[in-house]
Write a protein that holds these residues in place. Sequence first.
Motif, PDB file in Angstrom:
ATOM      1  N   ASN A 211       0.826  -1.210   0.000  1.00 52.09           N
ATOM      2  CA  ASN A 211       0.000   0.000   0.000  1.00 52.09           C
ATOM      3  C   ASN A 211       0.858   1.257   0.000  1.00 52.09           C
ATOM      4  N   LEU A 212       1.948   1.244   0.752  1.00 50.29           N
ATOM      5  CA  LEU A 212       2.848   2.392   0.767  1.00 50.29           C
ATOM      6  C   LEU A 212       3.480   2.613  -0.606  1.00 50.29           C
ATOM      7  N   ALA A 213       3.942   1.527  -1.220  1.00 53.68           N
ATOM      8  CA  ALA A 213       4.549   1.644  -2.556  1.00 53.68           C
ATOM      9  C   ALA A 213       3.532   2.125  -3.575  1.00 53.68           C
ATOM     10  N   ALA A 214       2.292   1.665  -3.427  1.00 48.75           N
ATOM     11  CA  ALA A 214       1.250   2.014  -4.397  1.00 48.75           C
ATOM     12  C   ALA A 214       0.927   3.498  -4.401  1.00 48.75           C
ATOM     13  N   VAL A 215       1.132   4.183  -3.266  1.00 45.65           N
ATOM     14  CA  VAL A 215       0.845   5.624  -3.211  1.00 45.65           C
ATOM     15  C   VAL A 215       2.110   6.449  -3.382  1.00 45.65           C
ATOM     16  N   GLY A 216       3.201   5.783  -3.761  1.00 42.85           N
ATOM     17  CA  GLY A 216       4.427   6.506  -4.090  1.00 42.85           C
ATOM     18  C   GLY A 216       5.444   6.620  -2.984  1.00 42.85           C
ATOM     19  N   ASP A 217       5.219   5.959  -1.846  1.00 42.90           N
ATOM     20  CA  ASP A 217       6.219   5.949  -0.777  1.00 42.90           C
ATOM     21  C   ASP A 217       7.208   4.826  -1.075  1.00 42.90           C
ATOM     22  N   LEU A 218       8.317   5.172  -1.722  1.00 47.08           N
ATOM     23  CA  LEU A 218       9.215   4.172  -2.272  1.00 47.08           C
ATOM     24  C   LEU A 218      10.522   4.022  -1.503  1.00 47.08           C
ATOM     25  N   ASP A 219      10.702   4.793  -0.439  1.00 50.46           N
ATOM     26  CA  ASP A 219      11.934   4.704   0.339  1.00 50.46           C
ATOM     27  C   ASP A 219      11.935   3.412   1.153  1.00 50.46           C
ATOM     28  N   CYS A 220      12.884   2.537   0.867  1.00 49.98           N
ATOM     29  CA  CYS A 220      12.898   1.216   1.503  1.00 49.98           C
ATOM     30  C   CYS A 220      13.077   1.311   3.009  1.00 49.98           C
ATOM     31  N   ALA A 255      15.457   2.054  -2.843  1.00 47.79           N
ATOM     32  CA  ALA A 255      14.158   2.525  -3.319  1.00 47.79           C
ATOM     33  C   ALA A 255      13.433   1.396  -4.043  1.00 47.79           C
ATOM     34  N   VAL A 256      12.140   1.315  -3.835  1.00 42.47           N
ATOM     35  CA  VAL A 256      11.328   0.259  -4.445  1.00 42.47           C
ATOM     36  C   VAL A 256      11.227   0.483  -5.950  1.00 42.47           C
ATOM     37  N   ASP A 257      11.390  -0.616  -6.708  1.00 41.95           N
ATOM     38  CA  ASP A 257      11.135  -0.580  -8.146  1.00 41.95           C
ATOM     39  C   ASP A 257      10.418  -1.870  -8.544  1.00 41.95           C
ATOM     40  N   GLN A 258      10.294  -2.091  -9.842  1.00 38.90           N
ATOM     41  CA  GLN A 258       9.513  -3.238 -10.313  1.00 38.90           C
ATOM     42  C   GLN A 258      10.150  -4.582  -9.970  1.00 38.90           C
ATOM     43  N   ASP A 259      11.411  -4.578  -9.570  1.00 33.49           N
ATOM     44  CA  ASP A 259      12.091  -5.827  -9.231  1.00 33.49           C
ATOM     45  C   ASP A 259      12.193  -6.057  -7.726  1.00 33.49           C
ATOM     46  N   SER A 260      11.505  -5.238  -6.941  1.00 37.30           N
ATOM     47  CA  SER A 260      11.654  -5.312  -5.488  1.00 37.30           C
ATOM     48  C   SER A 260      10.816  -6.431  -4.880  1.00 37.30           C
ATOM     49  N   VAL A 261      11.418  -7.128  -3.930  1.00 36.25           N
ATOM     50  CA  VAL A 261      10.709  -8.136  -3.156  1.00 36.25           C
ATOM     51  C   VAL A 261      10.990  -7.879  -1.675  1.00 36.25           C
ATOM     52  N   ARG A 272      10.153 -19.847  14.084  1.00 37.73           N
ATOM     53  CA  ARG A 272      10.674 -18.927  13.076  1.00 37.73           C
ATOM     54  C   ARG A 272       9.849 -19.052  11.803  1.00 37.73           C
ATOM     55  N   LEU A 273       9.230 -17.955  11.391  1.00 31.34           N
ATOM     56  CA  LEU A 273       8.381 -17.920  10.207  1.00 31.34           C
ATOM     57  C   LEU A 273       8.995 -16.999   9.164  1.00 31.34           C
ATOM     58  N   ILE A 274       8.821 -17.360   7.901  1.00 28.95           N
ATOM     59  CA  ILE A 274       9.278 -16.514   6.804  1.00 28.95           C
ATOM     60  C   ILE A 274       8.118 -16.223   5.870  1.00 28.95           C
ATOM     61  N   ASP A 275       8.241 -15.120   5.155  1.00 20.98           N
ATOM     62  CA  ASP A 275       7.227 -14.739   4.173  1.00 20.98           C
ATOM     63  C   ASP A 275       7.885 -13.773   3.204  1.00 20.98           C
ATOM     64  N   ASN A 276       7.247 -13.542   2.075  1.00 19.01           N
ATOM     65  CA  ASN A 276       7.784 -12.598   1.102  1.00 19.01           C
ATOM     66  C   ASN A 276       6.704 -12.196   0.127  1.00 19.01           C
ATOM     67  N   GLY A 277       6.961 -11.126  -0.592  1.00 17.78           N
ATOM     68  CA  GLY A 277       6.042 -10.679  -1.637  1.00 17.78           C
ATOM     69  C   GLY A 277       6.652  -9.560  -2.439  1.00 17.78           C
ATOM     70  N   PHE A 278       6.234  -9.449  -3.684  1.00 12.98           N
ATOM     71  CA  PHE A 278       6.728  -8.402  -4.565  1.00 12.98           C
ATOM     72  C   PHE A 278       6.042  -7.079  -4.242  1.00 12.98           C
ATOM     73  N   LEU A 279       6.794  -5.991  -4.411  1.00  9.30           N
ATOM     74  CA  LEU A 279       6.268  -4.652  -4.213  1.00  9.30           C
ATOM     75  C   LEU A 279       6.259  -3.958  -5.569  1.00  9.30           C
ATOM     76  N   LEU A 280       5.087  -3.771  -6.103  1.00  5.67           N
ATOM     77  CA  LEU A 280       4.979  -3.249  -7.457  1.00  5.67           C
ATOM     78  C   LEU A 280       4.788  -1.746  -7.451  1.00  5.67           C
ATOM     79  N   VAL A 281       5.569  -1.051  -8.262  1.00  5.72           N
ATOM     80  CA  VAL A 281       5.459   0.393  -8.406  1.00  5.72           C
ATOM     81  C   VAL A 281       4.362   0.699  -9.398  1.00  5.72           C
ATOM     82  N   PRO A 282       3.425   1.639  -9.095  1.00  8.87           N
ATOM     83  CA  PRO A 282       2.371   1.975 -10.058  1.00  8.87           C
ATOM     84  C   PRO A 282       2.946   2.563 -11.328  1.00  8.87           C
ATOM     85  N   ALA A 283       2.309   2.243 -12.455  1.00  6.71           N
ATOM     86  CA  ALA A 283       2.795   2.720 -13.760  1.00  6.71           C
ATOM     87  C   ALA A 283       2.597   4.234 -13.857  1.00  6.71           C
TER      88      ALA A 283
END
Length: 283
Positions: A211-220, A255-261, A272-283
């Motif tokens: 949600n943060l990346a989607a509104v342009g907050d891209l600072d990791c 900074a988040v880009d199209q290749d960020s996970v 110990r639990l792990i999880d992951n997901g891609f962070l997509l930058v809006p076009a």
Amino acid sequence: MDIITSPETMQQRALAERSEGRRISFVPTMGYLHAGHISLLEEGRKRGDLLVLSIFVNPTQFGQGEDFEDYPRDLQRDAELADEAGVDIIFAPVASAMYPKGYATYVYVENITEGLCGASRPGHFRGVTTVVSKLFNIVQPHVALFGNKDFQQLAVIRRMVLDLNMPIEVVGMPIFREEDGLAMSSRNVYLSAEQRKQALALSQALTTARNLAAVGDLDCAEIISTISEDIAKQPDARIDYIKICHQLTLHEQSAVDQDSVLLLAVYIGKTRLIDNGFLLVPA
């Protein structure tokens, strides 16, 4: 469905099947199957003529003080689920057959194994790559399927297959989640009812970051700070790592880009639990 415990017998069977032109699909696991594993088996059934499932709790990928002895095991239960999923062969060796007395050969992938889980679990990936290479030699698969939940592990195995010229197609499959978003894991059985609720902080962190990346907050650093504070509110949570990395190199990003996970490892109590997901930058 056959259950084979001998590496030599399994290898002979695999070579015979290949000589007859049969395509072997392979799903390596440590057992205690859940719906995520079943999804791999279902896809493997589509991709080959012979479907092999390995069940082996590999001692060389567990560090001192980790849960090797306590890792859930139930071969009878797993065999019933595997049979329903269309598995042709379960390969279920014992540790002494995979690592006989005098065993001295290991496979090590450099660089990509050094951060994330590799930093907090020294020797873990040496154990993973060694056992997977052994399993590949024994089962002789044309295609092997792994879950994307173990994102770094999948990247390491792909690197090993590429570097060692292994003629195997490695397929990564989507993370399977419970209805409330928790990534399925055999280790989830360790969680108490209260800890199970707290564990949702991982998948909720992914949603917050997206949600943060989607509104342009891209600072990791800012994203990581926000979700770290949220996870830390859980009384039994202890963060191992939270990183935003390039999906191919696993190098940390600023900074988040199209290749960020986004990759997370969090202890909930002793689990110990792990999880992951891609962070997509809006076009």
